[in-house]
Design a protein around this motif. Sequence first.
Motif, PDB file in Angstrom:
ATOM      1  N   MET A   1       0.564  -1.383  -0.421  1.00 46.18           N
ATOM      2  CA  MET A   1       0.306  -0.334  -0.370  1.00 46.18           C
ATOM      3  C   MET A   1       1.044   1.378   0.013  1.00 46.18           C
ATOM      4  N   CYS A   4      -1.234   7.878  -2.201  1.00 42.10           N
ATOM      5  CA  CYS A   4      -1.934   8.147  -3.328  1.00 42.10           C
ATOM      6  C   CYS A   4      -1.586   9.789  -2.809  1.00 42.10           C
ATOM      7  N   GLU A  82     -14.907 -15.982  -1.003  1.00 45.13           N
ATOM      8  CA  GLU A  82     -15.499 -15.347   0.464  1.00 45.13           C
ATOM      9  C   GLU A  82     -15.676 -16.303   1.214  1.00 45.13           C
ATOM     10  N   LEU A 106      -7.402  -7.040   2.889  1.00 46.86           N
ATOM     11  CA  LEU A 106      -8.635  -6.079   2.523  1.00 46.86           C
ATOM     12  C   LEU A 106      -7.855  -5.806   1.363  1.00 46.86           C
ATOM     13  N   THR A 107      -9.856  -6.222   0.351  1.00 46.24           N
ATOM     14  CA  THR A 107      -9.338  -6.621  -1.219  1.00 46.24           C
ATOM     15  C   THR A 107     -10.247  -5.574  -1.842  1.00 46.24           C
ATOM     16  N   VAL A 108      -9.458  -4.722  -3.105  1.00 43.82           N
ATOM     17  CA  VAL A 108     -10.234  -3.767  -3.529  1.00 43.82           C
ATOM     18  C   VAL A 108     -10.219  -4.088  -4.828  1.00 43.82           C
ATOM     19  N   VAL A 109     -11.760  -3.982  -5.220  1.00 42.49           N
ATOM     20  CA  VAL A 109     -12.179  -4.448  -6.478  1.00 42.49           C
ATOM     21  C   VAL A 109     -12.560  -3.650  -7.923  1.00 42.49           C
ATOM     22  N   CYS A 110     -11.227  -3.002  -8.164  1.00 48.17           N
ATOM     23  CA  CYS A 110     -11.478  -1.439  -9.760  1.00 48.17           C
ATOM     24  C   CYS A 110     -11.516  -1.852 -11.014  1.00 48.17           C
ATOM     25  N   ASP A 111     -12.496  -2.864 -10.942  1.00 48.22           N
ATOM     26  CA  ASP A 111     -12.914  -3.307 -12.954  1.00 48.22           C
ATOM     27  C   ASP A 111     -13.837  -2.623 -13.926  1.00 48.22           C
ATOM     28  N   SER A 115     -16.862  -5.798 -15.811  1.00 50.80           N
ATOM     29  CA  SER A 115     -16.413  -6.025 -14.895  1.00 50.80           C
ATOM     30  C   SER A 115     -16.986  -8.159 -14.657  1.00 50.80           C
ATOM     31  N   ARG A 118     -18.889  -7.987 -11.089  1.00 47.77           N
ATOM     32  CA  ARG A 118     -19.689  -7.268 -10.582  1.00 47.77           C
ATOM     33  C   ARG A 118     -20.900  -8.613  -9.651  1.00 47.77           C
ATOM     34  N   ALA A 121     -19.924  -9.659  -6.971  1.00 53.20           N
ATOM     35  CA  ALA A 121     -19.984  -8.415  -6.048  1.00 53.20           C
ATOM     36  C   ALA A 121     -21.133  -7.831  -5.571  1.00 53.20           C
TER      37      ALA A 121
END
Length: 233
Positions: A1, A4, A82, A106-111, A115, A118, A121
């Motif tokens: 991490m 930003c 999950e 922590l898992t961040v999905v920015c797809d 996606s 989707r 999630a």
Amino acid sequence: MFSCSVGLEDCLEEIDAQEIKSLAIYKDGKNDTLYFPDNKNFPYESAGRLLRNGRLVQRLRKKAASHANVQLEEGTVKFLIEEKGVVKGVIYKNSAGEEITAFAPLTVVCDGCYSNLRRSAVHNKEEVLSYFVGYVTKNTRLEDPHSMHLIFSKPLPCVVYQITSNEVRCAAEVPADSIPSIANGEMVNFLKKTVAPQIPDGNLRETFLKGVEEGLLEIKTTATKSTMSAKQV
């Protein structure tokens, strides 16, 4: 991490992001400009940045990789892992084609809107309302590069705005049930004969038409969607 806030401004400069301070609106032959508020008590400048999305992502990845405690690995995520409704990690395929299981706190999905994650999630009903058809006009500078230009054309609006010092993005919204074909030339004909005449004559229209003529192979479409939860349905 990584932080930003430390590297983002540098990344924006590296990708030649353009500052925006106003919204220029055009409708029925009239126009006006809405300027962002100039609040001296606010600690940051009231301005946005217009840019090429992919370039920013690549620069952020490079910035992240420069930190000793960051390890980046490229791959295609196939599934979310999950447990009792909580995402614990992912199963992804690496560049060698191997399926790897990785766990993280922590898992961040920015797809993006297409996606494949989707549905796992978010369990909402999707409806495609329209499509945005866009392309980039190169070697061009708008007369007012610090405004996003919004034209209330028919059947739906279009936008023109500077994304680098010599590139302009043009995008027109098209109804979902009547999107012209790009392959057989219908889209180009629609942009030239239906949308372009509604754009103010001069620099904006010239930029719009220049991109249509020169960027025929780079016209892209993106669906605009409405999502409703099961309760709303």
